[in-house]
Design an enzyme around this catalytic site. Structure first.
Site, PDB file in Angstrom:
ATOM      1  N   GLN A   1       1.067  -2.960  -2.031  1.00  0.00           N
ATOM      2  CA  GLN A   1       0.078  -2.043  -2.611  1.00  0.00           C
ATOM      3  C   GLN A   1      -0.134  -2.366  -4.093  1.00  0.00           C
ATOM      4  OE1 GLN A   1      -1.661   0.401  -0.850  1.00  0.00           O
ATOM      5  NE2 GLN A   1      -2.841   0.636  -2.729  1.00  0.00           N
TER       6      GLN A   1
ATOM      7  N   LYS B   1      -2.247   4.755   5.170  1.00  0.00           N
ATOM      8  CA  LYS B   1      -2.137   3.495   5.924  1.00  0.00           C
ATOM      9  C   LYS B   1      -1.025   3.623   6.979  1.00  0.00           C
ATOM     10  CE  LYS B   1      -3.924   0.679   2.162  1.00  0.00           C
ATOM     11  NZ  LYS B   1      -3.683  -0.079   0.935  1.00  0.00           N
TER      12      LYS B   1
ATOM     13  N   ASP C   1      -3.995  -8.355   3.590  1.00  0.00           N
ATOM     14  CA  ASP C   1      -4.949  -7.996   2.533  1.00  0.00           C
ATOM     15  C   ASP C   1      -5.898  -9.170   2.259  1.00  0.00           C
ATOM     16  OD1 ASP C   1      -5.407  -5.603   1.320  1.00  0.00           O
ATOM     17  OD2 ASP C   1      -3.891  -5.836  -0.260  1.00  0.00           O
TER      18      ASP C   1
END
Ligand code: NAP
Length: 290
Positions: free
Chosen positions: A99, A55, A122
């Site tokens: 994460q 990422k 997200d």
């Protein structure tokens, strides 16, 4: 025997990232600003480390300001909340991603709730999930989870219109199955969500013009469940004993029945990170005006 069209997620994701890179360059030239993506990793789970590194790298390649915050595995709930408060308050931060999975001593829901919804790239904050469930977010304007968003972009590449199509989603997770079903509904599909308690799953899947498999079991969906000509999106990523990756669909057989299908690897996977970058740009534009 006919062969399905392969939906090349790797190439489509590269195109998407190139488009994002040109938008980032144009914003930089016009306003002297670049979107900032901040990824928070707690602990040293090997798979999470690999995801975060990729990422970070791909965000930097698009010209964004890409920062990874690597915190020790024993980080307390209070310290992680303090880090998120700091990122929420920093105007240079456009996107925040924590994460997952987090170490077991941390309360994941409380952590996600603490992210500013305007920076929640997200798309997991209850406000963003609620907007999606209320039919107000499509991914064009608001933040929706990256894997379903990427899967929708793949579907739109191969289907001229999704309106009225029968879509069956296998799996009802917060991250994939549920938001996927919402996006398909918003695209005017007739949507069925299936799960481990569904009766006669093969018969339900056989109705589908679009099958989205997000189960987490290798080769779970068999070719004789698939209606000839259907479009199959395989979200599954399963690590096999030989180290190779396999999807949730029995690809070798399904490719002879489906009209179009995503491979694993090289299908949905690359779209997920590309959509994270797209969400970061969406968040930048929404916060600062496009
Ligand atoms: P998850 O949270 O474990 O959810 C799996 C879902 O599958 C659950 O809803 C479960 O039903 C359902 N299921 C399990 N066994 C079933 C059965 N026998 N029949 C019907 N449904 C069944 O997994 P997830 O996070 O959604 O991920 C699914 C897969 O996608 C995994 O392989 C994951 O690695 C992959 N993934 C890929 C990406 C990507 O970027 N490509 C991103 C995220 C996830 P219940 O709810 O009834 O238990």
């Amino acid at each position: 025997m006919s062969q399905a069209t392969l939906i090349d997620g790797k190439a489509i994701a590269a195109e998407l990232r190139a488009g994002i890179a040109s938008e980032v360059a144009a914003i930089k030239a016009a306003r002297g600003l670049v979107p900032g993506l901040h990824v928070v990793l707690v602990g040293d789970d090997p798979a999470s480390r690999v995801y975060v590194a990729s990422k970070e790298k791909l965000a930097a390649e698009t010209g964004m300001n890409s920062v990874a915050h690597r915190l020790p595995a024993d980080t307390s709930q209070a310290d992680l909340l303090a880090k998120l408060a700091e990122l929420n308050a920093d105007d240079a931060v456009d996107g925040i991603l924590v994460q997952l999975p987090l170490p077991k001593h941390l309360d994941t829901d409380a952590i996600i709730d603490a992210i500013d919804p305007a920076k929640d790239v997200d798309g997991l904050h209850p406000i963003n999930a609620g907007r999606l469930a209320g039919g107000k977010a499509s991914g064009e304007n608001l933040l929706v989870p990256c894997t379903p968003l990427g899967s929708m972009l793949l579907l739109k590449r191969v289907l001229p219109s999704l309106s009225g199509l029968e879509a069956v989603v296998i799996g009802r997770s917060e991250l994939v199955g549920r938001p996927m079903a919402q996006l398909l509904l918003q695209a005017d599909c007739t949507v069925t969500i299936t799960h481990s308690r569904t009766r006669d799953l093969p018969a339900v899947v056989r109705r589908a013009d679009i099958v989205v498999a997000a189960v987490g079991r290798p080769a779970f969906v068999k070719a004789d469940w698939i209606k000839p000509g259907a479009t199959v999106i395989d979200v599954g990523i399963n690590r096999m004993p030989d180290g190779k990756l396999a999807g949730d669909v029995d690809f070798a057989e399904a490719v002879t029945v489906a009209g179009a299908i995503t491979p694993v690897p090289g299908g949905v996977g690359p779209m997920t990170i590309a959509c994270l970058l797209r969400n970061t740009l969406t968040a930048f534009k929404a916060r600062r005006g496009s």
